[in-house]
Design a protein around this motif. Structure first.
Motif, short mmCIF file in Angstrom:
data_model
loop_
_atom_site.label_atom_id
_atom_site.label_comp_id
_atom_site.label_asym_id
_atom_site.label_seq_id
_atom_site.Cartn_x
_atom_site.Cartn_y
_atom_site.Cartn_z
N GLU A 2 0.86 -1.19 0.00
CA GLU A 2 0.00 0.00 0.00
C GLU A 2 0.90 1.23 0.00
O GLU A 2 1.77 1.36 0.85
N VAL A 3 0.68 2.14 -0.96
CA VAL A 3 1.55 3.31 -1.07
C VAL A 3 0.83 4.65 -0.99
O VAL A 3 1.48 5.68 -0.92
N GLY A 4 -0.50 4.64 -1.01
CA GLY A 4 -1.19 5.92 -0.94
C GLY A 4 -2.61 5.87 -1.43
O GLY A 4 -3.25 4.81 -1.43
N GLU A 5 -3.09 7.04 -1.89
CA GLU A 5 -4.48 7.20 -2.30
C GLU A 5 -4.56 8.19 -3.45
O GLU A 5 -3.83 9.19 -3.48
N ILE A 46 -1.47 11.24 -6.76
CA ILE A 46 -1.48 10.30 -5.65
C ILE A 46 -0.80 10.93 -4.44
O ILE A 46 0.30 11.47 -4.55
N ARG A 47 -1.51 10.86 -3.29
CA ARG A 47 -0.89 11.28 -2.04
C ARG A 47 -0.29 10.03 -1.42
O ARG A 47 -1.01 9.10 -1.07
N ARG A 48 1.03 10.00 -1.35
CA ARG A 48 1.71 8.85 -0.78
C ARG A 48 1.51 8.82 0.72
O ARG A 48 1.28 9.85 1.34
N THR A 49 1.62 7.66 1.32
CA THR A 49 1.49 7.55 2.77
C THR A 49 2.56 8.37 3.47
O THR A 49 2.38 8.81 4.60
N ALA A 50 3.68 8.63 2.77
CA ALA A 50 4.73 9.49 3.31
C ALA A 50 4.31 10.96 3.30
O ALA A 50 4.99 11.81 3.87
N GLY A 51 3.20 11.28 2.64
CA GLY A 51 2.66 12.64 2.65
C GLY A 51 2.86 13.45 1.39
O GLY A 51 2.12 14.39 1.15
#
Length: 182
Positions: A113-116, A131-136
């Protein structure tokens, strides 16, 4: 629900026709005579398609509320939207409304899973998933089969074939230049 179907371009002629930068796969339906479109602006207004025609590969539209070139020029660069049922889907299974893609979980081909997906950006050459990565941080991924091999609106996910620098710009391969060789 309103979906963006085009952007009004420059005026064509003196009778109020405008060129349309089409943003829909169904222009003959969305710009049919009598169709009501809403402008996306600070003060939105409804425009009724009086007529539409293709001219030299470009869609020209005459709106009932736009009597002349002067009025047509006032509309330049406004986006127009069409009302679409909330549960409506395009006829082609490989086509999507932007609203269907926003919010999809993004994973890589190995399942990480890498984002949304937060937006769909439309460019003349292709569409991009923002895409907003989970890293922000935000990244843009071309919406092409080589990079997005799987997209499941019903299960709410999209698979991205990660390449160096695509999802992690800091991980891009550095290509040596002639100056580096010195």
């Amino acid at each position: 629900m309103l979906v963006t179907v085009g952007r009004i371009g420059r005026a064509h002629g003196i009778r109020g026709e405008v060129g349309i930068d089409v943003r829909t796969d169904e222009p003959d339906t969305r710009f049919a005579d009598g169709a009501a479109l809403v402008t996306e602006a600070k003060v939105s207004r409804t425009l009724t398609v009086a007529s539409s025609r293709w001219h030299s590969g470009r869609l020209l539209v005459k709106f009932a509320e736009v009597p002349d070139r002067t009025a047509a020029e006032q509309l330049r660069n406004l986006f127009v939207q069409s009302e679409v049922d909330d549960d409506a889907r395009p006829e082609d299974p490989d086509e999507y409304y932007d609203r269907d893609l926003v919010g999809l979980a993004v994973r890589t081909t190995d399942g990480a899973e890498v984002g949304e997906v937060v937006d769909v950006v439309h460019l003349p050459s292709q569409d991009l998933l923002e895409i907003r990565r989970t890293a922000g941080n935000l990244v843009l991924v071309p919406l092409v089969e080589e990079l997005v091999p799987e997209l499941d609106v019903d299960k709410r996910y999209v698979v991205v074939a990660d390449r160096p620098g695509l999802l992690d710009p800091d991980g891009a391969d550095v290509v040596p230049t002639e100056a580096d060789a010195d």
